[in-house]
Design an enzyme around this catalytic site. Structure first.
Site: not given
Ligand code: URA
Length: 239
Positions: A189, A100-102, A192
């Protein structure tokens, strides 16, 4: 398994440190000091180090509600990783199942079961991942259709059909939409980029589920718990 590997797997020390501890007689197997680091252990023995019993765990499985600000990696010299958050971990070889992204929060499984992880992430299995998101802008039925049709993200990537559900949209002039989206792949991503392809920005992203594994609503961000036997079986049966 060798005694030194048994102890190294349980994070008692490095191989070098363990060799020294064993030679000094600090490690007992069934009550007897054993001086050879290569001694074969079946798992049925009682192994102690300085009197403390060291049980062996072959596999560990945790559900983490990932908080924002930590990275999806096993170790990092500067930043906190999701594995650092698992304070009760016994094994030293844990890793997150996917990334998962930060700034993304929510469900992340942490394990050392490479085979299960591989199957969960394999594009062949098309495991559904459900996310909740807040989006800057008004998400409309035309976005729902575009997601369902398979969105062209850029020249190199067209997303597989995804299910987009609009939960709410606040009033103009600066509408914010709450949505749930289900994707069957996990490109970098991805969510997004899917919204960016529709000209919108993701403000908040939280993963709710991955295949049969659903984020426990009792876990606050940053909290974790071991998976239950039922959850582990559900993952294995499903794949
Ligand atoms: N899609 C994203 O854009 N980020 C994530 O962290 C997960 C899915």
């Amino acid at each position: 398994m060798r005694l030194d590997k048994y102890l190294a797997d349980m994070s008692v020390g490095t191989r070098k440190e363990l060799k020294e501890m064993i030679r000094k007689g600090r490690v007992l197997v069934d009550g007897v000091p054993v001086k050879d680091p290569g001694t074969a252990i079946t798992g049925a023995e009682e192994v102690t180090v300085d009197g403390a019993k060291i049980a062996y765990t072959a596999f560990e499985y945790y559900m983490l509600n990932k908080p924002a600000g930590v990275i999806s990696a096993s170790e990092d010299s500067r930043q906190t990783t999701v594995v650092d958050l698992i304070e009760d971990r016994k094994r030293k070889d844990l890793f997150p199942v996917g990334r998962l992204d930060k700034d993304t929060v929510g469900l992340l499984m942490i394990t050392n079961d490479g085979d299960l992880s591989h199957r969960l992430l394999s594009p062949r299995f098309h495991v559904d991942k459900v996310y909740y998101a807040r989006i800057a802008g008004a998400v409309t039925e035309s976005d729902v259709k575009a997601f369902a049709d398979g969105l062209k993200i850029d020249d190199t990537l067209t997303a597989l059909p995804a299910k987009l559900e609009i939960l709410s949209v606040t009033a103009a002039p600066d509408p914010v939409s709450e949505i749930e989206v289900t994707i069957r792949e996990g490109k970098f991503h991805q969510i997004k980029r899917m919204f960016a392809a529709r000209g919108m920005e993701v403000l908040y992203l939280k993963r709710l589920s991955m295949g049969p594994l659903v984020l426990d609503p009792g876990l606050q961000e940053g909290e974790y718990r071991p998976l239950t036997e039922e959850e582990i079986s559900a993952l294995n049966d499903f794949l």
